[in-house]
Design a protein around this motif. Structure first.
Motif, mmCIF file in Angstrom:
data_model
loop_
_atom_site.group_PDB
_atom_site.id
_atom_site.type_symbol
_atom_site.label_atom_id
_atom_site.label_comp_id
_atom_site.label_asym_id
_atom_site.label_seq_id
_atom_site.Cartn_x
_atom_site.Cartn_y
_atom_site.Cartn_z
ATOM 1 N N TRP A 81 33.566 43.683 44.989
ATOM 2 C CA TRP A 81 34.713 43.812 44.094
ATOM 3 C C TRP A 81 35.972 43.869 44.939
ATOM 4 N N VAL A 82 37.007 43.192 44.488
ATOM 5 C CA VAL A 82 38.322 43.344 45.111
ATOM 6 C C VAL A 82 39.067 44.408 44.311
ATOM 7 N N VAL A 83 39.504 45.465 44.992
ATOM 8 C CA VAL A 83 40.191 46.550 44.286
ATOM 9 C C VAL A 83 41.638 46.718 44.735
ATOM 10 N N ALA A 84 42.020 46.097 45.858
ATOM 11 C CA ALA A 84 43.422 46.126 46.276
ATOM 12 C C ALA A 84 43.694 44.924 47.164
ATOM 13 N N VAL A 85 44.909 44.410 47.082
ATOM 14 C CA VAL A 85 45.350 43.270 47.888
ATOM 15 C C VAL A 85 46.630 43.690 48.605
ATOM 16 N N ASP A 86 46.663 43.485 49.906
ATOM 17 C CA ASP A 86 47.830 43.886 50.708
ATOM 18 C C ASP A 86 48.208 45.344 50.447
ATOM 19 N N GLY A 87 47.205 46.172 50.230
ATOM 20 C CA GLY A 87 47.436 47.595 50.028
ATOM 21 C C GLY A 87 47.655 47.991 48.584
ATOM 22 N N GLN A 88 48.025 47.039 47.728
ATOM 23 C CA GLN A 88 48.366 47.391 46.343
ATOM 24 C C GLN A 88 47.155 47.224 45.425
ATOM 25 N N PRO A 89 46.821 48.277 44.670
ATOM 26 C CA PRO A 89 45.677 48.197 43.761
ATOM 27 C C PRO A 89 45.837 47.080 42.731
ATOM 28 N N CYS A 90 44.699 46.526 42.333
ATOM 29 C CA CYS A 90 44.684 45.538 41.257
ATOM 30 C C CYS A 90 43.566 45.930 40.296
ATOM 31 N N THR A 91 43.532 45.295 39.144
ATOM 32 C CA THR A 91 42.389 45.490 38.266
ATOM 33 C C THR A 91 41.166 44.938 38.987
ATOM 34 N N LYS A 129 40.361 27.848 50.516
ATOM 35 C CA LYS A 129 41.008 28.054 49.213
ATOM 36 C C LYS A 129 40.339 29.232 48.520
ATOM 37 N N GLY A 130 41.106 29.931 47.739
ATOM 38 C CA GLY A 130 40.490 30.888 46.838
ATOM 39 C C GLY A 130 40.521 32.310 47.328
ATOM 40 N N LEU A 131 41.476 33.066 46.845
ATOM 41 C CA LEU A 131 41.576 34.456 47.225
ATOM 42 C C LEU A 131 40.876 35.290 46.176
ATOM 43 N N ALA A 132 40.132 36.263 46.641
ATOM 44 C CA ALA A 132 39.463 37.140 45.699
ATOM 45 C C ALA A 132 39.924 38.559 45.938
ATOM 46 N N GLY A 133 39.848 39.379 44.956
ATOM 47 C CA GLY A 133 40.307 40.744 45.152
ATOM 48 C C GLY A 133 39.477 41.731 44.376
ATOM 49 N N VAL A 134 39.533 42.988 44.746
ATOM 50 C CA VAL A 134 38.887 44.115 44.073
ATOM 51 C C VAL A 134 39.582 45.368 44.562
ATOM 52 N N SER A 135 39.484 46.472 43.871
ATOM 53 C CA SER A 135 40.082 47.693 44.406
ATOM 54 C C SER A 135 39.158 48.890 44.258
ATOM 55 N N LEU A 171 42.559 43.261 52.311
ATOM 56 C CA LEU A 171 41.828 43.366 51.052
ATOM 57 C C LEU A 171 41.019 44.644 51.104
ATOM 58 N N ASP A 172 41.072 45.416 50.022
ATOM 59 C CA ASP A 172 40.151 46.536 49.873
ATOM 60 C C ASP A 172 39.027 46.074 48.962
ATOM 61 N N LEU A 173 37.817 46.132 49.488
ATOM 62 C CA LEU A 173 36.646 45.724 48.722
ATOM 63 C C LEU A 173 35.811 46.949 48.385
#
Ligand SMILES: [Cu+2]
Length: 475
Positions: A243-253, A12-18, A270-272
């Motif tokens: 830091w998670v900065v993108a998920v599935d290629g798309q940037p996130c905060t 459980k628990g997805l983390a992201g950064v871009s 994930l882009d970390l």
């Protein structure tokens, strides 16, 4: 080797950064297409005390060669089929013209052995993507056919994230015999009806990893890509805060991964941004505990003895520039309900296959056990789930009544995660593959802005081939 079994009590628990960096120039091109040739090959997947493994690889390589271009640039690839069976190339996560999507029977005929097909498209989005086969994908994935596709940001300079370097980690999972052969059969009824083909050997960029060499003080952009058929990964970076900065290629905060742990479903990326804050000479573990009872050390973060690159910690990374995705209008969005049913322990009563309604036992005799909205896809079929009006916003409410998690992939679009189990998801993260957890509901929204017939399916190929696939027609 690593042992694992499918369980419903998974992760459980997805983390992201871009993140973003100064990047190398795009692919030089001279008019001729880049030839990609899937073919039988041998790879030293496990240690030197084992024989090489007979695999299928793009250009004979595990993983396939990294394709790299800049956002807005055109990619020209000629697929030359060196396999003993038909194949295609699917460009996972790219919002491209429908005819380039690589789905046999929907967007093109599968390419026969010895045949070829030319793909050409511009990459509208920067990010971490990948390519794989969409023909007989349970076997073609299990034998190794996958490669990274990196689209660099169009303007990697002012106002964007800086890193010292970047790396791509293509994670894959293999089911091998004691002699390091790929185990058969490819898709047993056990795999079809449970969690898919989960293997016993994990590789990173084609080898069992030992150590990740790093320098104290550096900031690295890690592009994680899960190319496994069915295995989920949950990487925990001991004593580090990626830091998670993108998920599935798309940037996130950019946000800090919770407990330093990031979750990757099959097909997920994930882009970390990882700040290497350890001391020179230190070692830390990266542990994969997606299946908690089978947690294992993936590799060590191994610090060089040399002095730190910088004296003090870096500030939080800046967000990557957003890609030109249309924002769905939730006020006017039409809601489409999708119910996932079937599989072992799922309690599905009956479903429709080829226009006939039958019980789970009769379906299983035909190798089919999963349904979308009560319809089981037959071989090569992708039943129509809905006709969408071009430019209109849609909300998919995906209810998983099965005992297994399903990474649900929509072609040609990205959708924004807006709620889980009725609770809003405030981060507004875009996905092309979203996890539907057992007994849970996940809501995503998107603008149907890409005309054509687009698959919506579980990305575990054993589930897809056993019925869990359908199609939206946008036009
Ligand atoms: Cu599934």
């Amino acid at each position: 080797m690593i042992e694992s079994r499918s369980r419903r009590s998974v992760l459980k628990g997805l983390a992201g950064v871009s993140a973003l960096a100064a990047l190398p120039p795009g692919l030089a091109r001279a008019g001729a297409p880049r030839v990609i040739r899937p073919q039988p090959a041998e790879a030293q997947l496990v240690g030197p005390s084992y024989p090489k493994t007979a695999v299928w690889g793009y250009d004979g390589l595990i993983p396939g060669p990294t394709l790299r271009l800049r956002q807005g640039e055109r990619l020209d690839v000629r697929l030359e089929n060196g396999l003993p069976q038909p194949t295609t190339l699917h460009w996972h996560g790219l919002r491209l013209p429908n005819a380039m999507d690589g789905v046999p029977g929907v967007t093109q005929a599968a390419v026969e052995p010895g045949g070829s097909f030319d793909y050409a498209f511009e990459a509208p989005d920067a990010g971490t993507f990948w390519y794989h086969s969409h023909a007989n994908s349970a076997e073609q994935g299990a034998r190794g056919l996958a490669g990274p596709l990196i689209v660099e940001e169009a303007t990697p300079t002012a106002g964007t994230l800086r890193v010292d370097r970047e790396e791509t980690w293509l994670l894959d999972d293999w089911r091998l015999t004691k002699e390091a052969r790929i185990a058969e059969p490819m898709a047993s009824m056990m795999d079809l009806s449970h969690g898919g083909r989960i293997g016993n050997t994990v590789t990173l960029n084609g080898v069992i990893p030992e150590a990740w060499p790093v320098t104290a003080g550096e900031r690295v952009r890690l592009r994680l890509l899960n190319a496994a058929n069915a295995r989920f990964f949950a990487l925990r970076f001991e004593a580090h805060a990626p830091w998670v900065v993108a998920v599935d290629g798309q940037p996130c905060t950019p946000f800090l991964a919770e407990n330093g742990r990031v979750l990757l479903p099959p097909a997920g990326r994930l882009d970390l941004v990882v700040d290497l804050t350890g001391r020179p000479g230190a070692r830390f573990e990266v542990v994969d505990d997606a299946y908690p009872r089978d947690a294992y050390r993936l590799l060590d973060i191994a610090y060089a003895d040399e002095a730190p690159l910088r004296a003090s910690a870096l500030p939080a990374p800046m967000a990557l520039p957003a890609n030109p995705l249309a924002e769905p209008d939730l006020g006017s969005a039409e809601t489409i309900a999708i119910v996932l049913e079937g599989g072992a322990m799922g309690g599905m009563g009956e479903a429709t296959l080829g226009g006939k309604t039958m019980g789970l036992r009769a379906l299983a005799e035909r190798g089919k056990v999963w349904a979308l909205n009560g319809v089981v896809a037959g071989d090569g079929e992708h039943p129509l789930l809905g006709e969408l009006r071009l430019g209109r916003s849609y909300r998919l409410v995906i209810e998983n009544r099965t005992a297994f998690p399903h990474p649900m992939h929509l072609h040609g679009h990205h959708y924004k995660l807006i709620a889980r189990d009725g609770a809003p998801e405030i981060r507004g993260i875009w996905h092309d593959t979203v996890i539907a957890w057992p007994d849970g509901t996940v809501e995503v929204a998107f603008v149907a802005d890409n005309p054509g017939d687009w698959l919506f399916h579980c990305h575990i190929p054993e589930h897809m081939m056993a019925g869990m696939t359908g199609m939206f027609r946008v036009g």
